[in-house]
Write an enzyme that holds these catalytic residues in place. Structure first.
Site, PDB file in Angstrom:
ATOM      1  N   LYS A 103     -30.218   8.702   6.469  1.00  0.00           N
ATOM      2  CA  LYS A 103     -30.625   7.907   5.306  1.00  0.00           C
ATOM      3  C   LYS A 103     -31.361   8.745   4.267  1.00  0.00           C
ATOM      4  CE  LYS A 103     -30.614   3.272   7.267  1.00  0.00           C
ATOM      5  NZ  LYS A 103     -31.395   2.084   7.623  1.00  0.00           N
ATOM      6  N   LYS A 163     -19.762   4.446  11.198  1.00  0.00           N
ATOM      7  CA  LYS A 163     -19.961   3.084  11.725  1.00  0.00           C
ATOM      8  C   LYS A 163     -19.814   2.074  10.581  1.00  0.00           C
ATOM      9  CE  LYS A 163     -24.641   1.641  11.131  1.00  0.00           C
ATOM     10  NZ  LYS A 163     -25.903   1.123  11.488  1.00  0.00           N
ATOM     11  N   LYS A 192     -23.295  -2.783   6.731  1.00  0.00           N
ATOM     12  CA  LYS A 192     -23.406  -3.804   5.688  1.00  0.00           C
ATOM     13  C   LYS A 192     -23.902  -3.231   4.377  1.00  0.00           C
ATOM     14  CE  LYS A 192     -27.084  -6.194   7.942  1.00  0.00           C
ATOM     15  NZ  LYS A 192     -28.271  -5.432   8.361  1.00  0.00           N
TER      16      LYS A 192
HETATM   17  P1  AMP Z   1     -28.603  -3.753  11.106  1.00  0.00           P
HETATM   18  O1  AMP Z   1     -27.434  -4.185  10.297  1.00  0.00           O
HETATM   19  O2  AMP Z   1     -28.838  -2.281  11.010  1.00  0.00           O
HETATM   20  O3  AMP Z   1     -29.829  -4.560  10.894  1.00  0.00           O
HETATM   21  O4  AMP Z   1     -28.184  -4.004  12.615  1.00  0.00           O
HETATM   22  C1  AMP Z   1     -28.367  -5.212  13.320  1.00  0.00           C
HETATM   23  C2  AMP Z   1     -27.788  -5.054  14.708  1.00  0.00           C
HETATM   24  O5  AMP Z   1     -26.375  -4.850  14.637  1.00  0.00           O
HETATM   25  C3  AMP Z   1     -28.346  -3.820  15.447  1.00  0.00           C
HETATM   26  O6  AMP Z   1     -28.484  -4.141  16.813  1.00  0.00           O
HETATM   27  C4  AMP Z   1     -27.275  -2.790  15.264  1.00  0.00           C
HETATM   28  O7  AMP Z   1     -27.265  -1.827  16.287  1.00  0.00           O
HETATM   29  C5  AMP Z   1     -26.016  -3.649  15.294  1.00  0.00           C
HETATM   30  N1  AMP Z   1     -24.927  -3.007  14.536  1.00  0.00           N
HETATM   31  C6  AMP Z   1     -24.966  -2.680  13.218  1.00  0.00           C
HETATM   32  N2  AMP Z   1     -23.797  -2.119  12.844  1.00  0.00           N
HETATM   33  C7  AMP Z   1     -23.002  -2.092  13.965  1.00  0.00           C
HETATM   34  C8  AMP Z   1     -21.686  -1.616  14.211  1.00  0.00           C
HETATM   35  N3  AMP Z   1     -20.942  -1.067  13.253  1.00  0.00           N
HETATM   36  N4  AMP Z   1     -21.199  -1.743  15.470  1.00  0.00           N
HETATM   37  C9  AMP Z   1     -21.941  -2.307  16.455  1.00  0.00           C
HETATM   38  N5  AMP Z   1     -23.199  -2.756  16.275  1.00  0.00           N
HETATM   39  C10 AMP Z   1     -23.729  -2.667  15.039  1.00  0.00           C
END
Ligand code: AMP
Ligand code: TRP
Length: 325
Positions: A111, A192, A195
């Site tokens: 980041k 990965k 969002k």
């Molecule tokens: P975040 O969007 O970073 O707040 O992630 C929320 C949850 O979703 C966390 O547990 C992340 O590890 C999971 N997560 C986010 N992106 C992915 C992805 N591409 N594949 C699997 N898990 C994800």
């Protein structure tokens, strides 16, 4: 009953990666665990956010977590900034965390890359995450693979604190799915799905069926013709096979067999159908939750229950560290 804690950032549109990597596990764990789920708005502030958008997304993410299949009567759902104990414990844990540990985090390095200025928040991000988890004496933390390193740091902080000040925190265990822990971006299967990237790269939980079909139709695959799982040689196809298998509740092997002898066009169309069938009930429940105004009420109650559940640990930490309480 074991305690579960997890957080989701309101920093964009929740994706099918969030669902398959995390939310799906939340719905299973709620059956026989005491669950705390948190919309981590303070974490989102570690990168620039447009204030009105952040506020709207906080409510949207809370609604989508519920719509993924969580029962508001069984779980505690709340917004991180509504429970000041998170920021307080974060500060206290700043005193037992080393800058070297923080600057080694791969998410921080990713980041920070290419930014003109790097905020202290971006570096300290994992301390706040450790505070979230340790505050509730959580046993299990369901997350995607990208959070494994942060969780290891939370464990190290807990162990260090317990050694220095006496047993206070539960050392949490990660709960990472065997399949689906790292759903890849549609436009670049080496990354990965995130969002915070361009809309083409992800399927949002609120994408309408035609948008899902169009995005999957354009998903990067390879120049071959065989629908086969091979993460190294065929990362794009393997990612779509994983998404399909999880949406249909079958093994990747069985998913492969479904597409034997079929081309990529039919494959992508069938994956889109499976994804849309998974999203449909989530979208329906989301509309029900938002139109009834129920989300706000759940968050108010959740903040009260979270504040109550965390107050004792925070007080213990303050006492042990020598604050006048
Ligand atoms: P975040 O969007 O970073 O707040 O992630 C929320 C949850 O979703 C966390 O547990 C992340 O590890 C999971 N997560 C986010 N992106 C992915 C992805 N591409 N594949 C699997 N898990 C994800
Ligand atoms: N850092 C996590 C992510 O970006 C979100 C998060 C914050 C979290 N606090 C947490 C996850 C506590 C699990 C437990 O995905």
């Amino acid at each position: 009953m074991k305690r579960v804690f997890s957080g989701v950032q309101p920093s964009g549109n929740l994706t099918i990666g969030n669902y398959l990597g995390a939310l799906r596990q939340f719905t299973e764990l709620q059956q026989d665990h005491e669950c705390f789920f948190c919309v981590v708005d303070l974490h989102a502030l570690t990168l620039p956010q447009e204030p009105d958008t952040l506020r709207a997304k906080t409510l949207e993410v809370a609604g989508l977590i519920l719509a993924a299949g969580l029962d508001p009567k069984r779980i505690v759902l709340f917004v991180q900034s509504h429970v000041p104990a998170h920021a307080e414990l974060c500060w206290l844990l700043n005193g037992v965390t080393y800058t070297g540990e923080l600057s080694r985090m791969t998410q921080y390095k990713d980041k920070a890359k290419g930014r003109k200025v790097i905020t202290a928040g971006l570096l300290n991000y994992p301390i706040l995450m450790a505070a979230d988890i340790l505050l509730y004496r959580s046993d299990l933390v369901p997350v995607g693979a990208d959070q494994k390193q942060h969780l290891e740091l939370a464990r190290d902080i807990a162990i260090r604190f317990n050694n220095r000040f006496g047993n206070t925190f539960v050392v949490p265990e990660p709960f990472i799915p065997k399949v689906g822990a790292k759903i890849a971006a549609l436009d670049d299967p080496s990354k990965k799905m995130s969002k915070s990237d361009v809309a083409e790269s992800y399927i949002a939980l609120l994408d309408p069926p035609d948008v899902v079909a169009a995005k999957l139709g354009r998903a990067v695959t390879d120049s071959g013709r065989e629908v086969r799982y091979d993460a190294k040689e065929k990362p794009g196809v393997s990612n779509l096979l994983t998404i399909y298998a999880l949406c249909r509740g079958m093994s990747v092997k069985k998913a492969e067999a479904d597409f034997a002898g079929l081309g990529y066009a039919v494959f992508k169309k069938t994956v889109a159908e499976a994804v849309n069938e998974t999203l449909r009930p989530i979208q329906t429940r989301y509309r029900e939750f938002t139109s009834s105004g129920a989300v706000r009420q759940v968050l108010v109650e959740g903040a009260g229950r979270a504040a109550e559940a965390s107050s004792l640990v925070l007080r213990q930490v303050k006492e042990k560290m020598g604050l006048l309480v």
